[in-house]
Design an enzyme around this catalytic site. Structure first.
Site, short mmCIF file in Angstrom:
data_model
loop_
_atom_site.label_atom_id
_atom_site.label_comp_id
_atom_site.label_asym_id
_atom_site.label_seq_id
_atom_site.Cartn_x
_atom_site.Cartn_y
_atom_site.Cartn_z
NE ARG A 126 83.14 94.29 33.99
CZ ARG A 126 83.01 95.75 34.45
NH1 ARG A 126 82.64 96.62 33.33
NH2 ARG A 126 82.41 95.58 36.07
CD GLU A 139 80.04 103.90 39.34
OE1 GLU A 139 80.96 103.11 38.81
OE2 GLU A 139 79.37 105.60 39.16
O1 LIG Z 1 87.54 102.16 41.31
P1 LIG Z 1 86.40 100.98 40.95
O2 LIG Z 1 85.27 101.60 41.54
O3 LIG Z 1 86.88 100.69 42.23
O4 LIG Z 1 85.78 100.17 40.20
C1 LIG Z 1 86.43 99.36 39.01
C2 LIG Z 1 86.43 98.54 39.61
O5 LIG Z 1 84.39 97.37 39.01
C3 LIG Z 1 84.36 96.69 37.76
O6 LIG Z 1 84.77 95.19 38.33
P2 LIG Z 1 83.65 94.66 39.17
O7 LIG Z 1 83.81 94.37 40.65
O8 LIG Z 1 82.09 95.18 39.43
O9 LIG Z 1 83.76 93.15 38.70
P3 LIG Z 1 83.73 92.37 37.78
O10 LIG Z 1 85.19 92.78 36.23
O11 LIG Z 1 83.63 90.88 37.71
O12 LIG Z 1 82.62 92.62 36.97
C4 LIG Z 1 85.41 97.19 37.21
O13 LIG Z 1 85.84 95.50 36.08
C5 LIG Z 1 86.86 97.55 37.51
O14 LIG Z 1 87.40 95.96 38.23
N1 LIG Z 2 79.90 102.89 35.91
C1 LIG Z 2 80.47 101.74 35.39
N2 LIG Z 2 80.31 100.75 34.43
C2 LIG Z 2 80.65 99.43 34.25
N3 LIG Z 2 81.30 98.92 35.42
C3 LIG Z 2 82.03 99.66 36.43
N4 LIG Z 2 81.80 99.50 37.33
C4 LIG Z 2 81.83 100.68 38.46
N5 LIG Z 2 81.14 101.21 37.54
C5 LIG Z 2 81.27 100.70 36.18
#
Ligand SMILES: O=P(O)(O)OC[C@H]1O[C@H](OP(=O)(O)OP(=O)(O)O)[C@H](O)[C@@H]1O
Ligand SMILES: Nc1ncnc2[nH]cnc12
Length: 174
Positions: free
Chosen positions: A58, A95
């Site tokens: 994202r 998370e």
């Molecule tokens: O602060 P944190 O606890 O590290 O979480 C935040 C990260 O989690 C999500 O990515 P995700 O790994 O879900 O991947 P995506 O963007 O491919 O959906 C979001 O886009 C951040 O990169």
């Molecule tokens: N609560 C949340 N919503 C969207 N993206 C996330 N990545 C980690 N935690 C998230």
């Protein structure tokens, strides 16, 4: 138009208890998308940023147009095994799980002025890992920029306590 009003919350996704902040509703809105990119770009216009690093997946959506608008290069930080050339990596806690990110060893040069962008910060594990990788390559992270901060989970505070600068367009305190 407030950016936050265009972000949708999906309860219990991808796991029970997680309030998922879904930016796809912001991205599909033409004014929402333009406002998001313009607000970020304006903040860094005079910071002499030469690399914008975006975090898969994202983060890419936000980072690439910001890099273009700033006249900077774009560098991807990716999930393991996705980058074709030599990489360095860092493991971290999410998370809702564990993961690892990687960057090409030649992506950042000494004294690069880096803007680090992701869509959201929760535990801060992803952002912290990305900062480590950039600093390992002697780049300077000017600021970490997010669309969404979830301060109740504590990541943004922890990174600020470590001395990193953080900016977010909106936050959820619930
Ligand atoms: O602060 P944190 O606890 O590290 O979480 C935040 C990260 O989690 C999500 O990515 P995700 O790994 O879900 O991947 P995506 O963007 O491919 O959906 C979001 O886009 C951040 O990169
Ligand atoms: N609560 C949340 N919503 C969207 N993206 C996330 N990545 C980690 N935690 C998230």
């Amino acid at each position: 138009m407030p950016i936050k009003s265009l972000i949708r919350t999906i309860a219990h996704y991808p796991r029970e208890g997680i309030m998922f902040r879904d930016i796809t509703t912001l991205l599909k809105d033409p004014t929402g998308l333009r406002t998001t990119i313009d607000q970020i770009t304006e903040r860094y216009r005079s910071e002499k940023i030469n690399k914008v690093v975006g975090i898969e997946s994202r983060g890419f959506i936000i980072a690439a147009p910001v890099a273009y608008a700033l006249g900077a290069g774009f560098v991807p930080v990716r999930k393991p095994g996705k980058l074709p050339a030599d990489t360095i990596g860092c493991d971290y806690q999410l998370e809702y799980g564990r993961d690892r990110i990687e960057i090409h060893v030649d992506a950042i040069e000494k004294n690069d002025r880096v803007l680090l962008i992701d869509d959201l910060i929760a535990t801060g594990g992803t952002m912290e890992a990305a900062i480590k990788l950039i600093e390992e390559m002697n780049g300077t992270v000017i600021e970490c920029c997010l669309v969404v901060d979830l301060p109740t989970i504590g990541g943004s505070k922890r990174l600020q306590q470590q001395g990193h600068k953080l900016f977010s367009l909106c936050r959820y305190d619930d």
